[in-house]
Design a protein around this motif. Structure first.
Motif, mmCIF file in Angstrom:
data_model
loop_
_atom_site.group_PDB
_atom_site.id
_atom_site.type_symbol
_atom_site.label_atom_id
_atom_site.label_comp_id
_atom_site.label_asym_id
_atom_site.label_seq_id
_atom_site.Cartn_x
_atom_site.Cartn_y
_atom_site.Cartn_z
ATOM 1 N N ASN A 87 11.784 -3.165 -3.855
ATOM 2 C CA ASN A 87 10.429 -3.382 -4.359
ATOM 3 C C ASN A 87 10.278 -4.860 -4.705
ATOM 4 O O ASN A 87 11.155 -5.442 -5.343
ATOM 5 C CB ASN A 87 10.189 -2.519 -5.601
ATOM 6 C CG ASN A 87 8.847 -2.782 -6.254
ATOM 7 O OD1 ASN A 87 8.755 -3.563 -7.199
ATOM 8 N ND2 ASN A 87 7.814 -2.152 -5.757
ATOM 9 N N SER A 129 8.272 -1.966 -0.854
ATOM 10 C CA SER A 129 7.052 -1.672 -1.611
ATOM 11 C C SER A 129 6.752 -2.896 -2.473
ATOM 12 O O SER A 129 7.577 -3.803 -2.592
ATOM 13 C CB SER A 129 7.222 -0.433 -2.489
ATOM 14 O OG SER A 129 8.272 -0.626 -3.435
ATOM 15 N N LEU A 154 4.075 -1.492 4.397
ATOM 16 C CA LEU A 154 4.657 -1.276 3.080
ATOM 17 C C LEU A 154 4.678 0.212 2.750
ATOM 18 O O LEU A 154 3.791 0.961 3.167
ATOM 19 C CB LEU A 154 3.850 -2.037 2.031
ATOM 20 C CG LEU A 154 3.821 -3.561 2.221
ATOM 21 C CD1 LEU A 154 2.637 -4.182 1.493
ATOM 22 C CD2 LEU A 154 5.125 -4.189 1.745
ATOM 23 N N THR A 155 5.669 0.655 1.994
ATOM 24 C CA THR A 155 5.771 2.078 1.680
ATOM 25 C C THR A 155 4.752 2.510 0.627
ATOM 26 O O THR A 155 4.232 3.624 0.683
ATOM 27 C CB THR A 155 7.178 2.440 1.176
ATOM 28 O OG1 THR A 155 7.496 1.620 0.046
ATOM 29 C CG2 THR A 155 8.223 2.216 2.263
ATOM 30 N N GLU A 156 4.468 1.617 -0.331
ATOM 31 C CA GLU A 156 3.518 1.933 -1.395
ATOM 32 C C GLU A 156 3.205 0.675 -2.183
ATOM 33 O O GLU A 156 3.958 -0.303 -2.148
ATOM 34 C CB GLU A 156 4.075 3.017 -2.332
ATOM 35 C CG GLU A 156 5.408 2.665 -2.951
ATOM 36 C CD GLU A 156 6.154 3.870 -3.485
ATOM 37 O OE1 GLU A 156 5.769 5.007 -3.191
ATOM 38 O OE2 GLU A 156 7.157 3.660 -4.206
ATOM 39 N N HIS A 186 -2.608 1.704 1.887
ATOM 40 C CA HIS A 186 -1.295 2.256 1.540
ATOM 41 C C HIS A 186 -1.435 3.217 0.365
ATOM 42 O O HIS A 186 -2.442 3.224 -0.339
ATOM 43 C CB HIS A 186 -0.340 1.129 1.141
ATOM 44 C CG HIS A 186 -0.130 0.097 2.196
ATOM 45 N ND1 HIS A 186 0.551 0.354 3.359
ATOM 46 C CD2 HIS A 186 -0.522 -1.197 2.267
ATOM 47 C CE1 HIS A 186 0.583 -0.733 4.102
ATOM 48 N NE2 HIS A 186 -0.072 -1.689 3.465
#
Length: 308
Positions: A87, A129, A154-156, A186
């Motif tokens: 992150n 992220s 991006l994942t989140e 996202h």
């Protein structure tokens, strides 16, 4: 899902370990930010990232960087330690960080952030992220950052809707989260000022499409908060027992790893800054704790307080 926020100085590996054992009800734990100095990771960070200190189901290291070189170096090191996701901190508000172009200090420069992310996704296989604020100086800064984030896989995105100059005080900037909520492509996670079930319900009603939440100071003050949000009920006796177990676990582990009694005592005094909120006389409790000068004296005061 509920995520446990990375809070420098508090949610170290001992705290995360203890919390997972005694309370749980958290889906992901974030390691407080890791940074680079003179092109190397400081030794103090290695105890936070080694696998034996991170046995929870999902643990994500957070990195604090100023450029592509730093984030690619950190991603390589963390990959070697077995991590598959990291992150990026775009939210740290403190001037000693932002003045170096790190944390929220990157937010006024969307072009620089875009180059960094482009280099990252061309050079690393780790999932990424982002945790960000509304801006460094102005909440409108997020409006230029969101289009940049939308260009990358991006994942989140975790959004704390304050500007850096607010630190952790003042009102949440609703317009900033609303903009991210309506424009990010996202998955978005809300972070900020959830201190009670009522706070959570309010935010859930405001932002029904937000399904995941990051809690920080609210959990430090009330470790039962994730359970309460999920509807788990404890009797008063069960709560007392868990608080005692949690405290004893933390105290034992700090006493084991600290190189002297004074350092262990200082860590426990820091722990009590938030832990004292579990007691109706918390102001008196923290005052007594701060006055202790040895672990023996500290244990005596704690026994008196934990007797409820």
């Amino acid at each position: 899902m509920i995520y446990f926020a990375p809070i420098q100085g508090f949610t170290d590996f001992i705290y995360r370990e203890a919390y997972a054992k005694i309370f749980g009800d958290v889906e992901a734990y974030f390691i407080p930010y890791i940074s680079v100095k003179n092109n190397k990771i400081l030794n103090k960070y290695f105890k936070e990232i080694i696998s034996e200190h991170n046995k929870q189901k999902r643990v994500i290291p957070q990195v604090l960087v100023k450029d592509s070189e730093e984030i690619l170096y950190l991603s390589e090191v963390l990959s070697d330690y077995g991590y598959t996701e990291i992150n990026m901190n775009l939210g740290c508000p403190y001037p000693m960080v932002t003045n170096r172009g790190k944390g929220a200090g990157l937010l006024p420069y969307p072009e620089k952030l875009e180059r960094l992310l482009d280099d990252y996704f061309n050079g690393s296989n780790l999932k990424l992220s982002v945790k960000l604020r509304a801006g460094l100086n102005l909440p409108e800064e997020i409006e230029k950052i969101v289009p940049v984030l939308n260009r990358f896989p991006l994942t989140e995105i975790i959004v704390h809707p304050r500007i850096a100059k607010q630190l952790y005080k003042g009102e949440i900037i609703e317009s900033a989260y609303r903009f991210a909520y309506e424009n990010l492509e996202h998955r978005i996670i809300f972070n900020g000022d959830i201190f009670s079930v009522a706070d959570f319900v309010k935010r859930k009603e405001q932002y029904p499409k937000t399904t995941d939440w990051m809690l920080g100071r609210g959990v430090l003050m009330n470790p039962f908060l994730p359970s309460e949000i999920k509807g788990t009920q404890y009797t008063e006796q069960e709560k007392k027992d868990k608080l005692r177990q949690f405290h004893q676990y933390i105290l034992t582990r700090y006493s084991e790893i600290m190189d002297n009694e004074g350092n262990a005592l200082n860590k426990m005094k820091q722990f009590w800054v938030y832990f004292s909120n579990n007691f109706s006389t918390h102001k008196k409790a923290i005052k007594k704790i701060k006055k202790t000068k040895s672990l023996g004296e500290f244990r005596s005061v704690v026994q008196e307080i934990l007797h409820f």
